[in-house]
Design an enzyme around this catalytic site. Structure first.
Site, PDB file in Angstrom:
ATOM      1  N   CYS A  86      21.921  21.450 -26.972  1.00 20.14           N
ATOM      2  CA  CYS A  86      21.958  19.991 -27.058  1.00 20.14           C
ATOM      3  C   CYS A  86      21.654  19.522 -28.489  1.00 20.14           C
ATOM      4  O   CYS A  86      22.462  19.696 -29.387  1.00 20.14           O
ATOM      5  CB  CYS A  86      21.013  19.375 -26.034  1.00 20.14           C
ATOM      6  SG  CYS A  86      21.300  17.612 -25.743  1.00 20.14           S
ATOM      7  N   HIS A 176      22.644  21.762 -20.992  1.00 18.80           N
ATOM      8  CA  HIS A 176      21.331  22.411 -20.797  1.00 18.80           C
ATOM      9  C   HIS A 176      21.458  23.550 -19.779  1.00 18.80           C
ATOM     10  O   HIS A 176      21.494  23.308 -18.570  1.00 18.80           O
ATOM     11  CB  HIS A 176      20.304  21.393 -20.305  1.00 18.80           C
ATOM     12  CG  HIS A 176      19.868  20.434 -21.358  1.00 18.80           C
ATOM     13  ND1 HIS A 176      18.815  20.687 -22.212  1.00 18.80           N
ATOM     14  CD2 HIS A 176      20.360  19.219 -21.719  1.00 18.80           C
ATOM     15  CE1 HIS A 176      18.664  19.673 -23.043  1.00 18.80           C
ATOM     16  NE2 HIS A 176      19.589  18.768 -22.771  1.00 18.80           N
ATOM     17  N   GLU A 178      19.158  25.693 -19.064  1.00 16.76           N
ATOM     18  CA  GLU A 178      17.848  26.012 -18.496  1.00 16.76           C
ATOM     19  C   GLU A 178      17.541  25.234 -17.220  1.00 16.76           C
ATOM     20  O   GLU A 178      16.640  25.615 -16.473  1.00 16.76           O
ATOM     21  CB  GLU A 178      16.744  25.767 -19.540  1.00 16.76           C
ATOM     22  CG  GLU A 178      16.490  24.312 -19.914  1.00 16.76           C
ATOM     23  CD  GLU A 178      17.372  23.781 -21.025  1.00 16.76           C
ATOM     24  OE1 GLU A 178      16.977  22.794 -21.683  1.00 16.76           O
ATOM     25  OE2 GLU A 178      18.468  24.342 -21.241  1.00 16.76           O
ATOM     26  N   SER A 230     -14.377  29.351  -9.999  1.00 15.66           N
ATOM     27  CA  SER A 230     -14.243  28.237  -9.055  1.00 15.66           C
ATOM     28  C   SER A 230     -13.653  28.681  -7.720  1.00 15.66           C
ATOM     29  O   SER A 230     -13.756  27.976  -6.728  1.00 15.66           O
ATOM     30  CB  SER A 230     -13.343  27.158  -9.659  1.00 15.66           C
ATOM     31  OG  SER A 230     -12.005  27.626  -9.733  1.00 15.66           O
ATOM     32  N   GLY A 231     -13.005  29.849  -7.716  1.00 14.81           N
ATOM     33  CA  GLY A 231     -12.310  30.297  -6.512  1.00 14.81           C
ATOM     34  C   GLY A 231     -10.834  29.965  -6.550  1.00 14.81           C
ATOM     35  O   GLY A 231     -10.055  30.390  -5.705  1.00 14.81           O
ATOM     36  N   GLY A 232     -10.420  29.169  -7.566  1.00 13.94           N
ATOM     37  CA  GLY A 232      -9.010  28.844  -7.744  1.00 13.94           C
ATOM     38  C   GLY A 232      -8.247  30.015  -8.336  1.00 13.94           C
ATOM     39  O   GLY A 232      -8.830  31.033  -8.723  1.00 13.94           O
ATOM     40  N   VAL A 233      -6.948  29.858  -8.446  1.00 14.27           N
ATOM     41  CA  VAL A 233      -6.079  30.945  -8.918  1.00 14.27           C
ATOM     42  C   VAL A 233      -6.448  31.380 -10.332  1.00 14.27           C
ATOM     43  O   VAL A 233      -6.670  32.566 -10.594  1.00 14.27           O
ATOM     44  CB  VAL A 233      -4.589  30.517  -8.880  1.00 14.27           C
ATOM     45  CG1 VAL A 233      -3.702  31.646  -9.379  1.00 14.27           C
ATOM     46  CG2 VAL A 233      -4.180  30.105  -7.480  1.00 14.27           C
ATOM     47  N   ASP A 234      -6.529  30.426 -11.268  1.00 19.87           N
ATOM     48  CA  ASP A 234      -6.702  30.765 -12.687  1.00 19.87           C
ATOM     49  C   ASP A 234      -8.032  31.467 -12.961  1.00 19.87           C
ATOM     50  O   ASP A 234      -8.065  32.523 -13.598  1.00 19.87           O
ATOM     51  CB  ASP A 234      -6.596  29.505 -13.554  1.00 19.87           C
ATOM     52  CG  ASP A 234      -5.277  28.774 -13.355  1.00 19.87           C
ATOM     53  OD1 ASP A 234      -4.320  29.422 -12.911  1.00 19.87           O
ATOM     54  OD2 ASP A 234      -5.214  27.565 -13.615  1.00 19.87           O
ATOM     55  N   SER A 235      -9.129  30.891 -12.468  1.00 20.30           N
ATOM     56  CA  SER A 235     -10.439  31.500 -12.743  1.00 20.30           C
ATOM     57  C   SER A 235     -10.582  32.841 -12.023  1.00 20.30           C
ATOM     58  O   SER A 235     -11.230  33.756 -12.526  1.00 20.30           O
ATOM     59  CB  SER A 235     -11.579  30.554 -12.362  1.00 20.30           C
ATOM     60  OG  SER A 235     -11.692  30.412 -10.961  1.00 20.30           O
ATOM     61  N   SER A 236      -9.954  32.975 -10.855  1.00 21.11           N
ATOM     62  CA  SER A 236     -10.015  34.244 -10.113  1.00 21.11           C
ATOM     63  C   SER A 236      -9.287  35.355 -10.870  1.00 21.11           C
ATOM     64  O   SER A 236      -9.777  36.480 -10.977  1.00 21.11           O
ATOM     65  CB  SER A 236      -9.392  34.084  -8.722  1.00 21.11           C
ATOM     66  OG  SER A 236     -10.134  33.171  -7.940  1.00 21.11           O
TER      67      SER A 236
END
Length: 520
Positions: A86, A176, A178, A230-236
């Site tokens: 583009c 585009h 993508e 925290s138990g969330g995805v990222d911190s786990s």
């Protein structure tokens, strides 16, 4: 921490397109490392041997806004394949001697692309009639080709929709590839990466795990690291990854705010302390948080109280661990991009993320951010590679302030219990009916409204429960999930019959925009 040392890559030069992150993700999905850099930050000390191909993104500018467009022309002398998308296509044409001007007919949305000649970039892209549907989004157009370029494909209103200089390996496309609206768009990127740039696959969850573990060991050495779990995805994923690298040098601090999902604190302790044998400090602070939130109704005040109290408690327990030098955080690549620390592009929003710049200065700790070059879907795949359970890895996003922003108005202990139970019934129903994986985020909220109801021969006056379930790719835009009537009736009946305090259930069918995903 730098994951990409000496890693062959596709470099994406960002001119502020809303789709730039998508380009990077599509390339990584093909198994090749890609990295985004602002056109303003393309420094002369860039490690050119690692760059095997360059993509110039789209953007909101036009090529004649020379004061706003900073572009290093010397990249054309690097003898590296270049693909302009583009606006990037227009930049290539202008800088190499072609002409670009405002189009008589703008192209927005689907357009029919017709092949004029065979080309490596478009191999297997067109149908048997030499046609394909592509997604256009431009009001300027190339009207004269640069020297050495040839037309590959055109649309009814855009003569130079795909062009090439096969000798120098420079390519320009006006559409585009993508976005999902372009049919077989990934084929264009695949051809550019493998057939033209000749780069080999180097990006997989296994590769990431091995490189990151090695990188953490090298950077941390014998030092101690703390992590707010925290138990969330990222911190786990961060906790498990760092534990794999340095073992007992890591200590996780898990603060139970009382605003987590039902029984979440039990699951976190069981998984990380008992199963993975990670040093874990569990802090039961639910009464502290509820007391601080008493009589507070303003959503921003709630967020600040929760954030500040969390940091205060985390600091208190972190200080008990001697000789800590590093703090681990689950910062992701989109966090950095949106915080304007990566691309600095015109459309980047200066957004306050809890993982970016949120470190209390007085702690004087260095950061360990092993996920900072990964997208969310890559983090989930890495989590599975680290042997985390699907229940943790594929969990829906959960806000930092927790259930506090799903209880508009005043928060009380009774309200929190009612909401935990309602949310638990809803989420378990989604899992039981095999719907959880089809939804990006789902939750129950407790509205500050009481309504009259009838149960048996008795009149009730209880709260209204709101259910929300949305589909999305990245949370920037979202649409509601369409449940069958029978499922909604089943969930509604189960909530009302099992939870004292709710006598009415409603379903939120508002998309984002105009609404937000969360209520507060």
């Amino acid at each position: 921490m730098d994951l990409n040392n000496n890693l062959n890559k596709i470099l994406i030069i960002d001119f502020g397109s809303q789709f730039t992150q998508l380009i990077a993700r599509r390339i990584r999905e093909l198994g090749v490392y890609s990295e985004i850099i602002s056109h303003k930050k393309l420094s002369s000390n860039l490690n050119k041997p690692d760059v095997k191909g360059i993509i110039l993104s789209g953007g909101p500018l036009n090529v004649y806004q020379s004061k706003k467009v900073k572009f290093r022309k010397d990249i054309f002398k690097w003898k590296i394949p270049i693909l302009g998308i583009c606006f990037g296509h227009q930049v290539i044409s202008k800088e190499l001697g072609g002409r670009v001007k405002k189009a008589k007919s703008r192209e927005f949305g689907l357009a029919k692309l017709k092949r004029i000649r065979e080309c490596k970039l478009t191999d297997n892209f067109f149908d048997k009639n030499g046609l394909n549907n592509v997604w256009m989004s431009h009001s300027d157009e190339v009207i004269k080709l640069a020297k050495g370029f040839k037309i590959v494909a055109k649309t009814e209103t855009s003569k130079f929709s795909v062009v090439e200089n096969s000798i120098k390996k420079f390519y320009g496309i006006q559409f585009h590839p993508e976005v999902t609206h372009t049919k077989n768009g990934k084929v264009i990127l695949k051809n550019f990466i493998f057939s033209i740039c000749r780069i080999k696959k180097n990006w997989s969850s296994k590769n990431q795990r091995l490189m990151l573990v090695k990188d953490i060991k090298k950077n941390v050495g014998k030092s101690k690291v703390i992590c707010a779990l925290s138990g969330g995805v990222d911190s786990s994923v961060v906790a498990k990854l760092i534990h794999n690298a340095i073992g007992k040098q890591l200590t996780c601090v898990f603060v139970n705010t009382g605003l987590l999902r039902k029984n979440e604190e039990k699951q976190v302790v069981k998984t990380f302390r008992k199963k993975f044998k990670i040093n874990l400090i569990y802090v039961d602070a639910k009464n502290f948080f509820l007391n601080k939130l008493k009589n507070v109704k303003d959503p921003e005040k709630k967020r600040k109280i929760i954030g500040n109290l969390f940091i205060k408690i985390f600091e208190k327990y972190a200080k008990k661990i001697k000789n800590v030098r590093y703090l681990a955080q689950g910062t992701l690549y989109p966090d950095l991009i949106e915080s304007k620390s990566v691309t600095g592009s015109q459309t980047s929003k200066i957004k306050s993320h809890h993982n970016v710049g949120g470190l209390p200065k007085k702690m004087k700790l260095k950061l360990v951010e092993p996920l900072k070059l990964l997208f969310k879907d890559e983090v989930r795949k890495l989590g599975l590679e680290l042997k985390l359970s699907k229940e943790i890895v594929l969990r829906h996003p959960f806000p930092g302030p927790g259930l506090a922003i799903r209880i508009p108005g005043e928060i009380t202990k009774d309200k929190v219990k009612i909401l935990k139970d309602a949310d638990d019934i809803f989420i378990n129903a989604l899992r039981d009916h095999n719907l959880y994986k089809d939804i990006w985020q789902a939750y129950a909220a407790l509205l500050p409204v009481k309504t009259v109801g009838v149960m048996g021969d008795n009149r009730t006056y209880e709260y209204m429960c709101l259910l929300r379930a949305i589909t999305s790719e990245d949370g920037m835009t979202a649409d509601t999930f369409n449940f069958k009537k029978e499922f909604m009736q089943l969930v509604s009946n189960k909530i009302i019959n099992n939870i004292k305090g709710i006598n009415r259930v409603v379903y939120d069918i508002t998309s984002k925009p105009p609404s937000t995903i969360e209520l507060e």
